[in-house]
Design an enzyme around this catalytic site. Sequence first.
Site, PDB file in Angstrom:
ATOM      1  N   ASP A 186      -2.699   1.233  10.418  1.00  0.00           N
ATOM      2  CA  ASP A 186      -3.865   2.083  10.670  1.00  0.00           C
ATOM      3  C   ASP A 186      -4.227   2.046  12.144  1.00  0.00           C
ATOM      4  OD1 ASP A 186      -4.115   1.207   7.651  1.00  0.00           O
ATOM      5  OD2 ASP A 186      -5.175   3.104   7.911  1.00  0.00           O
ATOM      6  N   CYS A 191       0.822  -1.200   0.000  1.00  0.00           N
ATOM      7  CA  CYS A 191       0.000   0.000   0.000  1.00  0.00           C
ATOM      8  C   CYS A 191       0.864   1.260   0.000  1.00  0.00           C
ATOM      9  CB  CYS A 191      -0.995  -0.009   1.167  1.00  0.00           C
ATOM     10  SG  CYS A 191      -2.317   1.215   0.984  1.00  0.00           S
TER      11      CYS A 191
HETATM   12  P1  RI2 Z   1       0.722   6.222   7.099  1.00  0.00           P
HETATM   13  C1  RI2 Z   1      -3.305   3.614   4.842  1.00  0.00           C
HETATM   14  O1  RI2 Z   1      -4.696   3.472   4.860  1.00  0.00           O
HETATM   15  C2  RI2 Z   1      -2.592   2.301   4.564  1.00  0.00           C
HETATM   16  O2  RI2 Z   1      -3.271   1.188   5.114  1.00  0.00           O
HETATM   17  C3  RI2 Z   1      -1.272   2.564   5.255  1.00  0.00           C
HETATM   18  O3  RI2 Z   1      -0.546   1.374   5.531  1.00  0.00           O
HETATM   19  C4  RI2 Z   1      -1.749   3.249   6.524  1.00  0.00           C
HETATM   20  O4  RI2 Z   1      -2.823   4.091   6.102  1.00  0.00           O
HETATM   21  C5  RI2 Z   1      -0.722   4.048   7.258  1.00  0.00           C
HETATM   22  O5  RI2 Z   1      -0.276   5.141   6.493  1.00  0.00           O
HETATM   23  P2  RI2 Z   1      -5.665   4.189   3.763  1.00  0.00           P
HETATM   24  O6  RI2 Z   1      -5.993   5.559   4.302  1.00  0.00           O
HETATM   25  O7  RI2 Z   1       0.067   6.861   8.287  1.00  0.00           O
HETATM   26  O8  RI2 Z   1      -4.957   4.227   2.435  1.00  0.00           O
HETATM   27  O9  RI2 Z   1       2.002   5.507   7.486  1.00  0.00           O
HETATM   28  O10 RI2 Z   1      -6.899   3.324   3.711  1.00  0.00           O
HETATM   29  O11 RI2 Z   1       0.928   7.206   5.968  1.00  0.00           O
END
Ligand code: RI2
Length: 316
Positions: free
Chosen positions: A203, A134
């Site tokens: 998350d 991701c």
């Molecule tokens: P940072 C994202 O969720 C991904 O799951 C990623 O691993 C997590 O947030 C943490 O991201 P989404 O908002 O806080 O894309 O490290 O559903 O940037």
Amino acid sequence: MNLLDTLHVTPVAETAEKIRTMEIRGAGRIARAGAQALGDFAASYDGETLDGFLSDLSDAKRVLLDSRPTAVSLWNGVHATVRGAQGASTLEDAKDLVARNAAEFCRRSEMAVEEIARIGARRIQDGDTILTHCNSSAALGTIIEAHRQGKRIKVYATESRPWRQGILTVNALADAGVDVTLIIDSAVRAVMKKVDKVFVGADTITSQGALINKVGTSQLALAAHEARVQLYVCAETYKFSPMTLFGDTVTIEERDVSEVVRPGEVRDSVKIFNPVFDSTPAAYIDAIITELGMMSPGSVYGVLVDQLGDGIFRKE
Ligand code: RI2
């Protein structure tokens, strides 16, 4: 009529909508956006009574918290921002406090991501091949910092269907000069034998040390475990969930089926399940890299109790 229609806090509602539609995404970013929206709301509040402000603040908080259910970072950011407002004796004091709390949360959040990069980069050796999933700013910061230090690394990054945030990841790594290869999600096990370490974001992390992260993380962790590849989670401590201390489970967001298939692509009788996150048990996690240092998943409980359990983040 829902709260969004009645609320006199349009910028807050706009931020909540951007979080819901994933225009603003990433667990750290949505926490800062939520805090910032409340801070701006307080700074520009033109009502005349403290009671009115506290009531509107509570509505604004609720609108933000309802935008996405899984990442506890948003909950922690919002609650850090409203902390103490109920005890303020004047409207001006309450407004100042909320604005200052928001700025302080955002400052500490950004510093935490930088500190994680410094600590995490030490776990990356010259010549390592890394796999990430991701788009996590904490994990990416770590990988880019190792590259900046002159370590020659290769990275595999998953596409991350259905939103394909892996495209953001490979472009950010390429822009930083990192040797990066994009793979589809189902190729994870096929490349695992070439991988030395996995770095992912978070998350939410539960009090038992389980990781809630973008769907696919748990099968990636299984493949890493099978291949004896170390798995590191890069996570600020405001991604630790205080609610799980009290027995709550983490709500896994399910999003619209239109994210998975185009209209008319499958028969009407086909059901579609589109969970956004999954849960990786602590047993598959080698370490969690936080701004407080590297820790085992078993240490999360202690951090929640010692560092966060001072009333700020407790369940209401
Ligand atoms: P940072 C994202 O969720 C991904 O799951 C990623 O691993 C997590 O947030 C943490 O991201 P989404 O908002 O806080 O894309 O490290 O559903 O940037």
